[in-house]
Motif scaffolding. Sequence first.
Motif, mmCIF file in Angstrom:
data_model
loop_
_atom_site.group_PDB
_atom_site.id
_atom_site.type_symbol
_atom_site.label_atom_id
_atom_site.label_comp_id
_atom_site.label_asym_id
_atom_site.label_seq_id
_atom_site.Cartn_x
_atom_site.Cartn_y
_atom_site.Cartn_z
ATOM 1 N N GLU A 109 45.085 54.733 45.014
ATOM 2 C CA GLU A 109 43.999 53.787 44.743
ATOM 3 C C GLU A 109 43.456 53.942 43.327
ATOM 4 O OE1 GLU A 109 42.278 53.384 49.336
ATOM 5 O OE2 GLU A 109 41.273 54.674 47.865
ATOM 6 N N LYS A 110 43.543 55.149 42.755
ATOM 7 C CA LYS A 110 43.046 55.384 41.407
ATOM 8 C C LYS A 110 44.098 55.105 40.338
ATOM 9 C CE LYS A 110 39.795 58.976 42.894
ATOM 10 N NZ LYS A 110 39.415 60.401 42.773
ATOM 11 N N PHE A 111 45.320 54.820 40.747
ATOM 12 C CA PHE A 111 46.408 54.627 39.786
ATOM 13 C C PHE A 111 46.228 53.324 39.014
ATOM 14 C CE2 PHE A 111 50.645 52.750 38.941
ATOM 15 C CZ PHE A 111 51.064 53.654 37.972
ATOM 16 N N ARG A 112 46.419 53.398 37.716
ATOM 17 C CA ARG A 112 46.375 52.222 36.860
ATOM 18 C C ARG A 112 47.636 52.199 36.006
ATOM 19 N NH1 ARG A 112 43.370 51.382 40.082
ATOM 20 N NH2 ARG A 112 41.170 50.756 40.024
ATOM 21 N N LEU A 113 48.316 51.067 36.031
ATOM 22 C CA LEU A 113 49.572 50.950 35.307
ATOM 23 C C LEU A 113 49.366 51.151 33.812
ATOM 24 C CD1 LEU A 113 52.530 50.352 36.071
ATOM 25 C CD2 LEU A 113 52.088 47.949 35.558
ATOM 26 N N GLU A 114 48.203 50.700 33.305
ATOM 27 C CA GLU A 114 47.945 50.786 31.866
ATOM 28 C C GLU A 114 47.747 52.219 31.391
ATOM 29 O OE1 GLU A 114 46.103 49.138 34.000
ATOM 30 O OE2 GLU A 114 46.572 47.015 33.684
ATOM 31 N N SER A 115 47.444 53.152 32.301
ATOM 32 C CA SER A 115 47.164 54.529 31.894
ATOM 33 C C SER A 115 48.404 55.236 31.378
ATOM 34 C CB SER A 115 46.572 55.308 33.066
ATOM 35 O OG SER A 115 47.519 55.451 34.121
ATOM 36 N N GLY A 116 49.587 54.842 31.846
ATOM 37 C CA GLY A 116 50.825 55.468 31.400
ATOM 38 C C GLY A 116 51.074 56.831 32.004
ATOM 39 N N SER A 137 56.146 58.009 44.007
ATOM 40 C CA SER A 137 56.329 58.499 42.636
ATOM 41 C C SER A 137 57.463 57.765 41.940
ATOM 42 C CB SER A 137 56.606 60.005 42.651
ATOM 43 O OG SER A 137 55.510 60.729 43.166
ATOM 44 N N LEU A 138 58.578 57.552 42.664
ATOM 45 C CA LEU A 138 59.706 56.831 42.080
ATOM 46 C C LEU A 138 59.324 55.386 41.770
ATOM 47 C CD1 LEU A 138 62.681 56.831 41.285
ATOM 48 C CD2 LEU A 138 63.241 56.229 43.654
ATOM 49 N N LEU A 139 58.574 54.757 42.680
ATOM 50 C CA LEU A 139 58.119 53.390 42.451
ATOM 51 C C LEU A 139 57.218 53.318 41.222
ATOM 52 C CD1 LEU A 139 57.884 50.447 43.409
ATOM 53 C CD2 LEU A 139 55.986 51.155 44.865
ATOM 54 N N MET A 140 56.319 54.295 41.070
ATOM 55 C CA MET A 140 55.433 54.313 39.910
ATOM 56 C C MET A 140 56.220 54.497 38.621
ATOM 57 S SD MET A 140 52.152 56.515 41.215
ATOM 58 C CE MET A 140 51.019 55.837 42.436
ATOM 59 N N SER A 143 57.937 51.294 37.780
ATOM 60 C CA SER A 143 56.956 50.309 37.317
ATOM 61 C C SER A 143 56.508 50.620 35.897
ATOM 62 C CB SER A 143 55.757 50.278 38.270
ATOM 63 O OG SER A 143 56.140 49.906 39.572
ATOM 64 N N MET A 144 56.309 51.916 35.606
ATOM 65 C CA MET A 144 55.900 52.299 34.259
ATOM 66 C C MET A 144 56.976 51.942 33.241
ATOM 67 S SD MET A 144 52.864 53.574 34.284
ATOM 68 C CE MET A 144 52.979 54.189 32.624
ATOM 69 N N LYS A 145 58.248 52.173 33.591
ATOM 70 C CA LYS A 145 59.339 51.847 32.672
ATOM 71 C C LYS A 145 59.379 50.344 32.401
ATOM 72 C CE LYS A 145 62.271 55.760 33.983
ATOM 73 N NZ LYS A 145 63.548 56.168 34.654
ATOM 74 N N SER A 146 59.254 49.553 33.469
ATOM 75 C CA SER A 146 59.271 48.098 33.304
ATOM 76 C C SER A 146 58.080 47.628 32.475
ATOM 77 C CB SER A 146 59.263 47.410 34.671
ATOM 78 O OG SER A 146 60.389 47.769 35.438
ATOM 79 N N TYR A 147 56.918 48.232 32.730
ATOM 80 C CA TYR A 147 55.708 47.848 32.001
ATOM 81 C C TYR A 147 55.844 48.188 30.514
ATOM 82 C CZ TYR A 147 50.739 47.616 30.806
ATOM 83 O OH TYR A 147 49.532 47.319 30.227
ATOM 84 N N ARG A 148 56.360 49.390 30.214
ATOM 85 C CA ARG A 148 56.537 49.778 28.815
ATOM 86 C C ARG A 148 57.565 48.881 28.124
ATOM 87 N NH1 ARG A 148 55.982 55.185 30.842
ATOM 88 N NH2 ARG A 148 58.243 55.300 31.097
ATOM 89 N N THR A 149 58.639 48.561 28.848
ATOM 90 C CA THR A 149 59.658 47.681 28.270
ATOM 91 C C THR A 149 59.080 46.310 27.956
ATOM 92 O OG1 THR A 149 61.403 48.843 29.496
ATOM 93 C CG2 THR A 149 61.921 46.643 28.651
ATOM 94 N N GLN A 150 58.273 45.791 28.880
ATOM 95 C CA GLN A 150 57.664 44.479 28.672
ATOM 96 C C GLN A 150 56.705 44.503 27.490
ATOM 97 O OE1 GLN A 150 55.414 43.109 32.020
ATOM 98 N NE2 GLN A 150 55.043 41.094 31.163
ATOM 99 N N LYS A 151 55.886 45.559 27.396
ATOM 100 C CA LYS A 151 54.943 45.646 26.284
ATOM 101 C C LYS A 151 55.673 45.763 24.948
ATOM 102 C CE LYS A 151 52.257 49.056 27.328
ATOM 103 N NZ LYS A 151 51.119 49.991 27.173
ATOM 104 N N GLU A 152 56.709 46.614 24.911
ATOM 105 C CA GLU A 152 57.451 46.792 23.669
ATOM 106 C C GLU A 152 58.138 45.493 23.257
ATOM 107 O OE1 GLU A 152 60.068 50.005 24.440
ATOM 108 O OE2 GLU A 152 58.483 51.530 24.437
ATOM 109 N N PHE A 153 58.687 44.779 24.255
ATOM 110 C CA PHE A 153 59.342 43.513 23.934
ATOM 111 C C PHE A 153 58.336 42.511 23.359
ATOM 112 C CE2 PHE A 153 60.214 39.152 25.303
ATOM 113 C CZ PHE A 153 61.413 38.917 24.626
#
Length: 367
Positions: A109-116, A137-140, A143-153
């Motif tokens: 519940e405290k997890f935020r994708l933006e925190s990295g 943990s694997l899902l997170m 998700s973090m990899k996809s989020y970072r890839t999207q931001k970098e793109f």
Amino acid sequence: MGGRMNGKSLLSKTMTQFIICTVIILLLATPLFYLLTKYYYAEDMIDIIEATQQGHPLPQLDLEEDIMHGVMIQFALISGVLGIAIVFTMHFIARRLWKPFDETLKRVEKFRLESGVVLQFPDSDIKEFNRLNQAVSLLMENSMKSYRTQKEFTENASHELQTPLAVFQSKLDLLLQQPDMTEQQALVIQDLYKVSGRLSRLNKNLLLLAKIDNKQYPQSDTLDIVAVLNELLPFWESLTGEITISASFREPIFVTNGTRILFESMVNNLVVNAVRHNQPNGIIQLEVGDQRLIVSNTSDEAALDAKLIFNRFYRPSEKVKGNGLGLAIVKAICDYHGWTITYQYTNELHVFTIDFAPSRSITRSRP
């Protein structure tokens, strides 16, 4: 990735704990079973033995009645023991067994994708919970990899587009200055110039969102909200034309922590949005008070969808100009600083309220 895959299953642990609890309660109830046997099942036998030893005549026996009473009492006693064991198991033991699952929920519940940051979960001696923690943990991580890839793109694409767009606009400027250009050619170039301007603004907005997502702006500035708004008012008045801007600042000084360039971008987007969705001879109201900034405007449009208006590229109608990123930028800036923004449609006014309270704003009177 924490968590051991060895351990017992939840069902096995629950059954083991229930059996242990039942045995302990039965052992504690042993004196009751002893008294039950002595005064019901063995009562007549004891009376016969005592009468024989003392030479007295045999007493009248109520063996059938004693057995029936004993059986009923024994049934009630065993049912009570099992009931207590079940209640104890469900209330206390099950709570302890499910504690790792509750801890996992709290952390998720405290997890935020933006925190990295990928969450770490405590080890458990229950297989199912360890499997759950590893799966989450694997899902997170994915998700973090996809989020970072999207931001970098997004950021890289915006940077790469800046130079071609600038070259394109400069070439259009040169074409517009040609002396032998026909009127039809000039109109085509002007249309291309407008499209180029929209692309340039879109690129800048995407780059701004990428920088906000990457937390590339400091938050250590001290902002006097009222002073900044007073500085920007003349610029807005030059843009609004027939639309009237009224300002009501109840506090002479309203100080908060934040990034000035982002705050200016936020209020500019709100005012531009209010101008774009306004009506002829309409009104834009700016209010500051109670640690809030309120921007409201008249409009011929109906109420907007409060759940969608802050989404990126959302436009309620194709007739509406803009790229659909203005309010998304406002929301991103508020989230970045810990502010909250809400939308309401009240008294035929579109009202946007920014609450600075989470950032512990400080209101002072001017000396």
